[in-house]
Design a protein around this motif. Structure first.
Motif, mmCIF file in Angstrom:
data_model
loop_
_atom_site.group_PDB
_atom_site.id
_atom_site.type_symbol
_atom_site.label_atom_id
_atom_site.label_comp_id
_atom_site.label_asym_id
_atom_site.label_seq_id
_atom_site.Cartn_x
_atom_site.Cartn_y
_atom_site.Cartn_z
ATOM 1 N N ASP A 96 41.989 62.084 39.718
ATOM 2 C CA ASP A 96 42.607 61.612 38.473
ATOM 3 C C ASP A 96 41.725 61.960 37.274
ATOM 4 O OD1 ASP A 96 44.881 60.524 39.609
ATOM 5 O OD2 ASP A 96 43.990 58.538 39.877
ATOM 6 N N ALA A 97 40.412 61.823 37.438
ATOM 7 C CA ALA A 97 39.481 62.147 36.356
ATOM 8 C C ALA A 97 39.549 63.634 36.021
ATOM 9 C CB ALA A 97 38.058 61.756 36.757
ATOM 10 N N VAL A 98 39.575 64.477 37.053
ATOM 11 C CA VAL A 98 39.663 65.922 36.833
ATOM 12 C C VAL A 98 40.965 66.277 36.127
ATOM 13 C CG1 VAL A 98 39.822 68.173 37.969
ATOM 14 C CG2 VAL A 98 38.170 66.482 38.790
ATOM 15 N N ASP A 99 42.055 65.640 36.539
ATOM 16 C CA ASP A 99 43.360 65.896 35.907
ATOM 17 C C ASP A 99 43.329 65.529 34.426
ATOM 18 O OD1 ASP A 99 46.297 66.463 36.016
ATOM 19 O OD2 ASP A 99 46.427 64.332 35.528
ATOM 20 N N LEU A 100 42.708 64.405 34.083
ATOM 21 C CA LEU A 100 42.586 64.002 32.681
ATOM 22 C C LEU A 100 41.775 65.026 31.880
ATOM 23 C CD1 LEU A 100 41.921 60.139 32.864
ATOM 24 C CD2 LEU A 100 43.808 61.267 31.683
ATOM 25 N N MET A 101 40.665 65.489 32.475
ATOM 26 C CA MET A 101 39.836 66.480 31.790
ATOM 27 C C MET A 101 40.615 67.762 31.519
ATOM 28 S SD MET A 101 36.128 66.217 33.686
ATOM 29 C CE MET A 101 35.212 64.692 33.798
ATOM 30 N N LEU A 102 41.362 68.212 32.513
ATOM 31 C CA LEU A 102 42.120 69.457 32.367
ATOM 32 C C LEU A 102 43.239 69.316 31.344
ATOM 33 C CD1 LEU A 102 42.391 70.600 36.119
ATOM 34 C CD2 LEU A 102 41.017 71.657 34.311
ATOM 35 N N ARG A 103 43.981 68.205 31.415
ATOM 36 C CA ARG A 103 45.121 68.016 30.513
ATOM 37 C C ARG A 103 44.703 67.870 29.062
ATOM 38 N NH1 ARG A 103 47.802 63.560 30.994
ATOM 39 N NH2 ARG A 103 46.787 62.525 32.751
ATOM 40 N N HIS A 104 43.509 67.303 28.842
ATOM 41 C CA HIS A 104 43.057 67.068 27.472
ATOM 42 C C HIS A 104 41.963 68.040 27.039
ATOM 43 C CE1 HIS A 104 45.386 63.352 26.982
ATOM 44 N NE2 HIS A 104 45.066 63.065 28.232
ATOM 45 N N SER A 105 41.653 69.007 27.900
ATOM 46 C CA SER A 105 40.638 70.031 27.581
ATOM 47 C C SER A 105 39.325 69.411 27.136
ATOM 48 C CB SER A 105 41.170 70.989 26.498
ATOM 49 O OG SER A 105 42.335 71.651 26.926
ATOM 50 N N ILE A 106 38.834 68.469 27.937
ATOM 51 C CA ILE A 106 37.570 67.800 27.639
ATOM 52 C C ILE A 106 36.654 67.887 28.856
ATOM 53 C CG2 ILE A 106 38.447 66.218 25.891
ATOM 54 C CD1 ILE A 106 38.795 64.101 28.022
ATOM 55 N N GLY A 107 35.367 67.709 28.619
ATOM 56 C CA GLY A 107 34.402 67.827 29.710
ATOM 57 C C GLY A 107 33.690 66.532 30.034
ATOM 58 N N VAL A 108 34.160 65.419 29.457
ATOM 59 C CA VAL A 108 33.501 64.133 29.694
ATOM 60 C C VAL A 108 34.511 62.994 29.599
ATOM 61 C CG1 VAL A 108 32.903 63.952 27.251
ATOM 62 C CG2 VAL A 108 31.631 62.602 28.929
ATOM 63 N N LEU A 109 34.303 61.979 30.437
ATOM 64 C CA LEU A 109 35.116 60.768 30.389
ATOM 65 C C LEU A 109 34.199 59.551 30.517
ATOM 66 C CD1 LEU A 109 38.014 61.715 32.849
ATOM 67 C CD2 LEU A 109 38.253 61.362 30.393
ATOM 68 N N PRO A 110 34.110 58.715 29.506
ATOM 69 C CA PRO A 110 33.417 57.446 29.693
ATOM 70 C C PRO A 110 34.167 56.625 30.745
ATOM 71 C CG PRO A 110 33.701 57.934 27.366
ATOM 72 C CD PRO A 110 34.544 58.919 28.118
ATOM 73 N N VAL A 111 33.410 55.942 31.588
ATOM 74 C CA VAL A 111 34.013 55.110 32.635
ATOM 75 C C VAL A 111 34.052 53.680 32.108
ATOM 76 C CG1 VAL A 111 33.874 54.373 35.030
ATOM 77 C CG2 VAL A 111 33.067 56.659 34.384
ATOM 78 N N VAL A 112 35.266 53.195 31.855
ATOM 79 C CA VAL A 112 35.431 51.919 31.155
ATOM 80 C C VAL A 112 36.422 51.024 31.895
ATOM 81 C CG1 VAL A 112 36.176 50.817 29.009
ATOM 82 C CG2 VAL A 112 34.929 52.982 28.923
ATOM 83 N N ASP A 113 36.028 49.761 32.064
ATOM 84 C CA ASP A 113 36.911 48.731 32.612
ATOM 85 C C ASP A 113 36.743 47.472 31.769
ATOM 86 O OD1 ASP A 113 38.073 49.765 35.362
ATOM 87 O OD2 ASP A 113 35.979 50.412 35.288
ATOM 88 N N ASN A 114 37.850 46.917 31.310
ATOM 89 C CA ASN A 114 37.825 45.724 30.443
ATOM 90 C C ASN A 114 36.947 45.954 29.218
ATOM 91 O OD1 ASN A 114 39.465 44.235 32.293
ATOM 92 N ND2 ASN A 114 37.634 43.838 33.530
ATOM 93 N N ASP A 115 37.059 47.153 28.639
ATOM 94 C CA ASP A 115 36.336 47.550 27.423
ATOM 95 C C ASP A 115 34.830 47.706 27.620
ATOM 96 O OD1 ASP A 115 38.627 47.626 25.831
ATOM 97 O OD2 ASP A 115 38.501 45.481 25.400
ATOM 98 N N VAL A 116 34.337 47.524 28.848
ATOM 99 C CA VAL A 116 32.902 47.638 29.121
ATOM 100 C C VAL A 116 32.630 48.955 29.839
ATOM 101 C CG1 VAL A 116 30.917 46.636 30.317
ATOM 102 C CG2 VAL A 116 32.625 45.142 29.252
ATOM 103 N N ILE A 117 31.659 49.719 29.321
ATOM 104 C CA ILE A 117 31.328 51.006 29.914
ATOM 105 C C ILE A 117 30.313 50.813 31.043
ATOM 106 C CG2 ILE A 117 29.531 51.462 28.189
ATOM 107 C CD1 ILE A 117 30.326 54.457 28.392
ATOM 108 N N SER A 118 30.590 51.410 32.201
ATOM 109 C CA SER A 118 29.688 51.276 33.348
ATOM 110 C C SER A 118 29.096 52.620 33.775
ATOM 111 C CB SER A 118 30.430 50.654 34.535
ATOM 112 O OG SER A 118 31.547 51.452 34.909
ATOM 113 N N GLY A 119 29.542 53.680 33.117
ATOM 114 C CA GLY A 119 29.031 54.999 33.464
ATOM 115 C C GLY A 119 29.744 56.064 32.664
ATOM 116 N N ILE A 120 29.485 57.297 33.032
ATOM 117 C CA ILE A 120 30.136 58.435 32.387
ATOM 118 C C ILE A 120 30.286 59.528 33.430
ATOM 119 C CG2 ILE A 120 27.998 59.544 31.591
ATOM 120 C CD1 ILE A 120 29.502 60.049 28.914
ATOM 121 N N ILE A 121 31.410 60.203 33.419
ATOM 122 C CA ILE A 121 31.601 61.293 34.368
ATOM 123 C C ILE A 121 31.894 62.568 33.589
ATOM 124 C CG2 ILE A 121 34.074 60.844 34.778
ATOM 125 C CD1 ILE A 121 33.257 61.557 37.816
#
Length: 217
Positions: A96-121
């Motif tokens: 799912d993360a790879v699909d988001l990157m491809l569809r939006h032409s981006i190379g990074v996704l902050p990992v966020v749950d309940n507005d709190v960031i726990s990582g970055i991919i």
């Protein structure tokens, strides 16, 4: 494969009040290309090399170096950051993360749950995940088989290998358009690869390749 298993957990970030100059220095220091912007423990934006470049005075400007540095030291990250940030949950699949990157032409996704960031991919994390899943850089033998995509074919392959008292560390299945499937199997240990190849051939498998692999550590 979940995002949480492959994300970078140590997140380098800035606040909206960080100067653009300081953010750029932080990127250079850590050899990264983007920084999450966090305020009150919540993700509020993203600043990248691109947004900093857009905010920087043009080389054709009549400003002096001193004046340009002054502007960059006065401009805050909150003034130039991307506010609509595409994120992913740590529970989402890596696919799912790879699909988001491809569809939006981006190379990074902050990992966020309940507005709190726990990582970055990032795309680099995805590359590392691919190498891990494929068994790249492991000592052993890689067998590449081309076979019909039928029920029980993987079980038969596993059975033939286990009969030789060998351990499988990784498998990768690649469907083909002709109805066949490529199955790559990474096997641990030292053994007679010609003997194993012959066994697969005798059981009706097309052995497209069988090679020894070595550790990349």
């Amino acid at each position: 494969m979940a995002v949480k298993d492959f994300m970078t957990k140590k997140v380098i970030y800035v606040s909206p009040d960080t100067t653009v100059s300081a953010a750029a220095d932080l990127m250079r220091e850590h050899h990264i290309h983007r920084l999450p912007v966090i305020e009150s423990d919540k993700l509020v934006g993203l600043v990248t090399e691109g947004t900093i470049a857009e905010a920087s005075p043009s080389k054709a400007t009549s400003l002096s170096i001193y004046e340009m540095n002054y502007l960059l030291n006065k401009t805050k990250v909150g003034q130039i950051m991307i506010k609509q940030v595409i994120t992913v949950s740590k529970l989402a699949s890596l696919e799912d993360a790879v699909d988001l990157m491809l569809r939006h032409s981006i190379g990074v996704l902050p990992v966020v749950d309940n507005d709190v960031i726990s990582g970055i991919i990032t795309d680099k994390d995805v590359f590392k995940a691919f190498l891990a899943v494929s068994g790249y850089g492991e000592d052993g033998v890689r067998v590449r088989l081309i076979t019909d995509d039928t029920v029980g074919v993987l079980e038969k392959i596993v059975h033939l290998i286990s009969e030789e008292n060998l351990n499988i560390s990784n498998t990768v299945n690649i469907p083909r358009q002709d109805g066949k499937v490529i199955i790559e199997v990474q096997i641990d240990g030292e053994f007679d690869i010609d003997q194993l190849k012959q066994k697969f051939v005798q059981n009706g498998f097309n052995v497209d390749g069988i090679t020894r692999t070595s550790s990349k550590n």
